[in-house]
Design a protein around this motif. Sequence first.
Motif, PDB file in Angstrom:
ATOM      1  N   HIS A  11      99.770  -1.939  85.907  1.00  0.00           N
ATOM      2  CA  HIS A  11      99.695  -2.635  87.200  1.00  0.00           C
ATOM      3  C   HIS A  11      98.351  -2.450  87.900  1.00  0.00           C
ATOM      4  O   HIS A  11      98.122  -3.013  88.963  1.00  0.00           O
ATOM      5  CB  HIS A  11     100.836  -2.168  88.109  1.00  0.00           C
ATOM      6  N   HIS A  29     101.340   2.968  87.766  1.00  0.00           N
ATOM      7  CA  HIS A  29     101.298   2.880  86.296  1.00  0.00           C
ATOM      8  C   HIS A  29     100.182   1.944  85.833  1.00  0.00           C
ATOM      9  O   HIS A  29      99.907   0.928  86.458  1.00  0.00           O
ATOM     10  CB  HIS A  29     102.642   2.396  85.746  1.00  0.00           C
ATOM     11  N   HIS A  48     111.723   4.670  89.845  1.00  0.00           N
ATOM     12  CA  HIS A  48     110.939   4.360  88.638  1.00  0.00           C
ATOM     13  C   HIS A  48     109.757   5.327  88.590  1.00  0.00           C
ATOM     14  O   HIS A  48     109.405   5.859  87.536  1.00  0.00           O
ATOM     15  CB  HIS A  48     110.488   2.911  88.692  1.00  0.00           C
ATOM     16  N   HIS A  51     102.827   0.325  92.334  1.00  0.00           N
ATOM     17  CA  HIS A  51     102.927   1.712  91.871  1.00  0.00           C
ATOM     18  C   HIS A  51     101.789   2.000  90.905  1.00  0.00           C
ATOM     19  O   HIS A  51     101.074   1.091  90.482  1.00  0.00           O
ATOM     20  CB  HIS A  51     104.294   2.018  91.257  1.00  0.00           C
ATOM     21  N   ASP A 111     108.133  -2.464  89.488  1.00  0.00           N
ATOM     22  CA  ASP A 111     109.089  -2.055  88.450  1.00  0.00           C
ATOM     23  C   ASP A 111     110.321  -1.394  89.065  1.00  0.00           C
ATOM     24  O   ASP A 111     111.140  -0.817  88.351  1.00  0.00           O
ATOM     25  CB  ASP A 111     108.417  -1.095  87.454  1.00  0.00           C
TER      26      ASP A 111
HETATM   27 ZN   LIG Z   1     105.827   1.067  85.928  1.00  0.00          ZN
END
Ligand SMILES: [Zn+2]
Length: 193
Positions: A60, A57, A132, A55, A149
């Motif tokens: 990551h 964010h 998430h 994902h 996550d």
């Molecule tokens: Zn995240």
Amino acid sequence: MLEVKVAVGQVLDSLVYILSDGISNDYYLIDIGDFDAAQSILPKDANVRGVFITHGHHDHIFGLNELKITYPACVVYASEECAKMLASAKANLSYYVEMPVEYTGEVSVLHDGDCIELFDDVILKVIATPGHNPSCLSFLVNDYLFTGDSYIPGVKVVTNLPKGNRILAQQSVEIILSLAEGKTICPGHGEKH
Ligand SMILES: [Zn+2]
């Protein structure tokens, strides 16, 4: 045969998983937070063929540009929503932690149900696990389930970040748990389970 190693990053202890067949110099990564941590467990002559991003964010993805500079042929795999987040430091939240990262290069867009052969007899299957964040994917690779996550054993899924959705997150946890039997869960933070 599939071998999985893990590198622990400096930011929020986000994890980079390193997949190999134990024979060739070919490697795939799951997420690319801390590039230096990942590189420290890659052999010098590694050929990193691709990175699968769970994902968008920042924790990551913040090593993505270094990864692409070091391994220009590495294919970046991500969801369509994630591709948009990669290109915007505000969307991927890196802007707010004062380490802005943006990646506007090519992305190979993944969809729920896609299957990609990594090595002989090693298939990665894409599972959409939003909640998430809408960009969230999980990856089932033989006996390993990489959940980012979307599912961290023993930890409640974080849904209070922008575009988080508690109901979708719960549905995604149920999907993950339905696939988890006999598998090693590899979350985006913490440890393998
Ligand atoms: Zn995240």
